[in-house]
Design a protein around this motif. Structure first.
Motif, PDB file in Angstrom:
ATOM      1  N   LEU A 171       0.793  -1.229  -0.228  1.00  0.00           N
ATOM      2  CA  LEU A 171      -0.126   0.140   0.001  1.00  0.00           C
ATOM      3  C   LEU A 171       0.992   1.374  -0.004  1.00  0.00           C
ATOM      4  N   MET A 172       1.821   1.181   0.837  1.00  0.00           N
ATOM      5  CA  MET A 172       2.775   2.521   0.821  1.00  0.00           C
ATOM      6  C   MET A 172       3.366   2.460  -0.461  1.00  0.00           C
ATOM      7  N   ARG A 173       3.844   1.572  -0.809  1.00  0.00           N
ATOM      8  CA  ARG A 173       4.513   1.441  -2.557  1.00  0.00           C
ATOM      9  C   ARG A 173       3.559   2.258  -3.523  1.00  0.00           C
ATOM     10  N   GLU A 174       2.208   1.845  -3.433  1.00  0.00           N
ATOM     11  CA  GLU A 174       1.293   2.198  -4.442  1.00  0.00           C
ATOM     12  C   GLU A 174       1.213   4.124  -4.169  1.00  0.00           C
ATOM     13  N   GLU A 175       1.170   4.294  -2.957  1.00  0.00           N
ATOM     14  CA  GLU A 175       1.045   5.522  -2.491  1.00  0.00           C
ATOM     15  C   GLU A 175       2.322   6.431  -2.788  1.00  0.00           C
ATOM     16  N   GLN A 176       3.375   5.921  -2.679  1.00  0.00           N
ATOM     17  CA  GLN A 176       4.475   6.486  -3.122  1.00  0.00           C
ATOM     18  C   GLN A 176       4.641   6.725  -4.744  1.00  0.00           C
ATOM     19  N   ARG A 177       4.262   5.770  -5.364  1.00  0.00           N
ATOM     20  CA  ARG A 177       4.377   5.717  -6.745  1.00  0.00           C
ATOM     21  C   ARG A 177       3.118   6.895  -7.393  1.00  0.00           C
ATOM     22  N   ALA A 178       2.226   6.912  -6.793  1.00  0.00           N
ATOM     23  CA  ALA A 178       1.067   7.783  -7.061  1.00  0.00           C
ATOM     24  C   ALA A 178       1.618   9.255  -6.743  1.00  0.00           C
ATOM     25  N   GLU A 179       2.240   9.442  -5.789  1.00  0.00           N
ATOM     26  CA  GLU A 179       2.880  10.728  -5.279  1.00  0.00           C
ATOM     27  C   GLU A 179       4.024  11.073  -6.333  1.00  0.00           C
TER      28      GLU A 179
END
Length: 169
Positions: free
Chosen positions: A68-76
């Motif tokens: 989940l954190m990786r997806e959020e970082q990617r979106a950011e």
């Protein structure tokens, strides 16, 4: 009639496009490095390339949380790169080349430079705080770092104003 004017004469080779690579991070120096690269690219009819590296988190034991954190970082990362791409376009009239990688920033940068032969110049801006110029500059100024870098590096002094950047580019 000279040989140069003959129809079979090959055209002169097109000069290689200069590509100025900027590493995207959250430091205040990013603005200086980006502006310098854009101004140099515009004046030399080159392009800007941006590299954003998503560094691994310390939560590797919690797989679902880490995903989940990786997806959020990617979106950011994508959001930030889109914003910076608009800035580059406004300053140069061209869209930048965008690269998003995962891993250690220094290793990802060196891998990109090795994989992309068209990259011409690495542009970094030096920090002005007590912690020094920054980890990438510190590494590349060491003998080990210098031997691993296959393109020139431009270090923009961290205290320059926009007017000073305009004057030196």
């Amino acid at each position: 009639m000279s040989d140069d004017a003959s129809p079979s004469a090959s055209p002169s080779p097109k000069p290689l496009e200069r590509i100025f690579l900027v590493v995207v991070d959250d430091s205040p120096e990013l603005k200086l490095a980006l502006r310098y690269a854009c101004l140099r690219a515009r004046k030399s009819r080159g392009r800007v390339a941006l590299l954003y590296v998503i560094e691994p988190s310390d939560m590797q034991s919690w797989l679902m949380v880490e995903d989940l954190m990786r997806e959020e970082q990617r979106a950011e990362a994508e959001k930030k790169m889109q914003r910076l791409a608009r800035e580059v376009n406004a300053l140069t009239g061209t869209l930048p080349i965008l690269h998003i990688r995962e891993g250690n920033r220094r290793d990802a940068l060196l891998s990109l430079i090795d994989e992309e032969p068209g990259l011409s110049i690495l542009v970094l801006a030096a920090g002005t705080g007590q912690e020094g110029p920054g980890p990438l500059i510190t590494y590349f100024m060491s003998p080990r770092g210098l031997t691993r870098l296959r393109i020139p590096m431009t270090i923009v002094p961290g205290g320059l104003t926009d007017e000073q950047l305009d004057a030196i580019t």
